[in-house]
Design a protein around this motif. Sequence first.
Motif, PDB file in Angstrom:
ATOM      1  N   TYR A  34     -21.174 -44.302 -29.779  1.00  0.00           N
ATOM      2  CA  TYR A  34     -21.675 -43.073 -30.386  1.00  0.00           C
ATOM      3  C   TYR A  34     -22.755 -43.356 -31.430  1.00  0.00           C
ATOM      4  CZ  TYR A  34     -21.975 -38.578 -32.655  1.00  0.00           C
ATOM      5  OH  TYR A  34     -22.448 -37.402 -33.169  1.00  0.00           O
ATOM      6  N   ASN A  35     -22.526 -44.335 -32.308  1.00  0.00           N
ATOM      7  CA  ASN A  35     -23.505 -44.639 -33.360  1.00  0.00           C
ATOM      8  C   ASN A  35     -24.829 -45.107 -32.763  1.00  0.00           C
ATOM      9  OD1 ASN A  35     -21.791 -43.940 -35.453  1.00  0.00           O
ATOM     10  ND2 ASN A  35     -20.973 -46.001 -35.638  1.00  0.00           N
ATOM     11  N   ARG A  38     -26.569 -42.071 -31.293  1.00  0.00           N
ATOM     12  CA  ARG A  38     -27.101 -41.241 -32.384  1.00  0.00           C
ATOM     13  C   ARG A  38     -28.362 -41.868 -32.968  1.00  0.00           C
ATOM     14  NH1 ARG A  38     -23.456 -41.622 -36.942  1.00  0.00           N
ATOM     15  NH2 ARG A  38     -24.730 -43.459 -37.271  1.00  0.00           N
ATOM     16  N   ASP A  39     -28.350 -43.191 -33.180  1.00  0.00           N
ATOM     17  CA  ASP A  39     -29.519 -43.876 -33.737  1.00  0.00           C
ATOM     18  C   ASP A  39     -30.714 -43.800 -32.783  1.00  0.00           C
ATOM     19  OD1 ASP A  39     -27.938 -44.468 -35.908  1.00  0.00           O
ATOM     20  OD2 ASP A  39     -27.633 -46.581 -35.360  1.00  0.00           O
TER      21      ASP A  39
END
Length: 100
Positions: A34-35, A38-39
């Motif tokens: 997820y991170n 998102r990035d």
Amino acid sequence: MAGPYVPGWERRCFSFPLRIPVGRPGAKALMADYNQVRDGKTALEQGAGYRIEYAEANHRQLGRQRLPQQLVFDRQDDLLGYLRKTCEFERFTAGSISPM
């Protein structure tokens, strides 16, 4: 008898706006990374020279997600600027590129 070859950029056969699909993460990748997703989305949104078209995905655990679907370059100049090839293209179209 065929006429002389005329490159696509001279015939203006490349149509703009040009849409380039952006890979969408699957549900597993969205959950596991997820991170990173998102990035990547944030990096795309901070870019210049294109628009982003979004699609919504409903994820069971993360809820509704608005993810990039494609980049849209409205003009040839926008695409060349994004690719950092404006000067090279200008030299090429002027016929000043010498063989290597």
